[in-house]
Design a protein around this motif. Structure first.
Motif, short mmCIF file in Angstrom:
data_model
loop_
_atom_site.label_atom_id
_atom_site.label_comp_id
_atom_site.label_asym_id
_atom_site.label_seq_id
_atom_site.Cartn_x
_atom_site.Cartn_y
_atom_site.Cartn_z
N GLY A 62 -36.87 20.34 81.85
CA GLY A 62 -35.70 19.88 81.86
C GLY A 62 -34.63 20.91 81.10
N GLY A 63 -33.42 20.35 80.93
CA GLY A 63 -32.43 21.23 80.43
C GLY A 63 -32.73 21.72 78.95
N GLU A 64 -33.24 20.79 78.10
CA GLU A 64 -33.55 21.27 76.74
C GLU A 64 -34.68 22.12 76.82
OE1 GLU A 64 -33.48 17.92 74.30
OE2 GLU A 64 -31.64 17.24 74.54
N HIS A 65 -35.71 21.81 77.69
CA HIS A 65 -37.15 22.48 77.48
C HIS A 65 -37.35 23.01 78.93
CE1 HIS A 65 -37.77 20.98 73.38
NE2 HIS A 65 -37.47 20.04 73.75
N PRO A 66 -36.88 23.99 79.30
CA PRO A 66 -37.04 24.70 80.78
C PRO A 66 -38.65 24.66 81.11
CG PRO A 66 -35.61 26.04 79.62
CD PRO A 66 -36.09 25.12 78.54
N LEU A 67 -39.60 24.93 80.38
CA LEU A 67 -40.79 24.99 80.84
C LEU A 67 -41.78 23.70 79.85
CD1 LEU A 67 -41.60 28.62 80.67
CD2 LEU A 67 -41.06 27.23 82.54
N GLY A 68 -40.85 22.67 79.58
CA GLY A 68 -41.64 21.66 78.99
C GLY A 68 -42.08 22.11 77.35
N THR A 69 -42.84 21.03 76.90
CA THR A 69 -43.25 21.12 75.45
C THR A 69 -44.85 20.93 75.57
OG1 THR A 69 -42.89 18.95 75.05
CG2 THR A 69 -41.13 20.46 74.63
N ASP A 70 -45.56 21.36 74.11
CA ASP A 70 -47.11 20.91 74.25
C ASP A 70 -47.10 19.79 73.38
OD1 ASP A 70 -46.37 21.68 71.62
OD2 ASP A 70 -47.40 23.54 71.62
N ALA A 71 -48.35 19.24 72.88
CA ALA A 71 -48.77 18.29 72.16
C ALA A 71 -47.99 18.02 70.99
CB ALA A 71 -50.19 18.10 72.03
N SER A 72 -47.63 19.09 70.23
CA SER A 72 -46.47 19.09 69.21
C SER A 72 -45.34 19.12 69.18
CB SER A 72 -47.18 20.21 68.28
OG SER A 72 -48.65 20.03 68.07
N GLY A 73 -44.94 19.08 70.45
CA GLY A 73 -43.49 19.12 70.77
C GLY A 73 -42.72 20.53 70.59
N GLN A 74 -43.72 21.62 70.45
CA GLN A 74 -43.13 22.87 70.61
C GLN A 74 -42.65 23.62 71.80
OE1 GLN A 74 -46.92 24.66 68.74
NE2 GLN A 74 -45.65 24.96 67.01
#
Length: 285
Positions: A62-74
């Motif tokens: 998405g816009g805030e996370h272009p490649l997504g996040t991991d289980a910890s939200g990183q």
């Protein structure tokens, strides 16, 4: 003489030769971008690599996370950019250590010959018979986990391969007339090797080390994946794959897919560029 039409198709060999530089250029350009991304990671990364945000756990692209996040939200993009530093620098240090040991042993065996050559050859054969990864695991079991221990262990494991290659090219170089000319002048063997023999081998050895870079990167990533290499909260790509593996059960592929793709792309690019570079250096030599 038979005339060849102007619009006749090029021979297959010519087409094949024309495609090789294109692939090598693409691979080299990609590697240059990866290196630049690693150098300027603090400027390019949208978040700190260790910034935890549990409210954004396993978020997709998405816009805030272009490649997504991991289980910890990183943020995965930030972690991949920062992880490129250790994932690229560690293989360089590994090959530097292995190169010093391997080139020294290979040059010594080729120059001295006799029982010295036989001893070095048997030593490298024993190292070949012993699985490299198992050898590194034994070293880690004695000295503890960590990237430093992994680099040292793999450096020793890669040294026999470089020693065998150095010996083969050094034997051919040692038979050339200029070596005998320096001997007639009274120059010692150590001086000839350091000042003339090894520098003349540098181009071939450098090309061979570039080919080995992808294997070194993959080996370090494997150790990090197994928990023997980089430790949390490092952003090493191999460790990221291991940490993202548990998210696959929840249907989130990106935490493991993103660093895994980075590893595969860099390894393939180094293999393509390395083989082309080794061919050119070997031809020029």
């Amino acid at each position: 003489m038979t005339a060849v039409p102007a619009d006749a198709p090029a021979p297959a060999r010519t087409v094949r030769r024309a495609r090789r530089p294109v692939a090598a250029l693409v691979a080299t350009g990609f590697l240059a971008l990866v290196v630049l991304a690693a150098v300027f990671a603090p400027l390019l990364a949208p978040y700190a690599p260790d910034a935890v945000d549990l409210s954004s756990s396993l978020v997709g692209t998405g816009g805030e996370h272009p490649l997504g996040t991991d289980a910890s939200g990183q943020d995965l993009l930030s972690r991949v950019l920062y992880g490129a530093r250790t994932s690229l620098v560690a293989p360089v240090l590994l090959l530097a250590l292995a190169g010093v040991i391997g080139v020294s042993l290979g040059t010594l065996a080729a120059w001295r010959g006799g029982w010295v050559d036989a001893f070095v050859s048997r030593l490298t054969d024993v190292m070949y018979a012993f699985p490299g990864l198992l050898f590194v695991v034994l070293i880690i079991a004695v000295f503890g986990t960590g990237m430093t221990t992994s680099v040292l262990g793999l450096g020793l494991a890669f040294a026999p391969t470089i020693a065998k290659y150095t010996r083969s090219v050094a034997l051919a170089e040692r038979a050339k007339p200029y070596i005998d000319a320096y001997r007639v002048q009274g120059m010692g063997g150590a001086r000839i090797c350091v000042r003339h023999l090894v520098p003349n081998l540098a181009r071939s050895i450098a090309g061979y080390l570039v080919v080995l870079f992808g294997e070194a990167l993959m080996s370090l990533a494997t150790l990090s994946y197994l928990g023997f290499g980089a430790q949390p909260p490092s952003s090493d790509w191999g460790l990221m794959v291991q940490e993202g593996q548990s998210a696959i059960v929840q249907g989130a592929l990106l935490p493991a897919l993103v660093p895994g793709t980075a590893i595969a792309a860099v390894v393939v690019a180094f293999n393509v560029a390395g083989v082309h570079l080794a061919d050119r250096l070997g031809t020029r030599r």
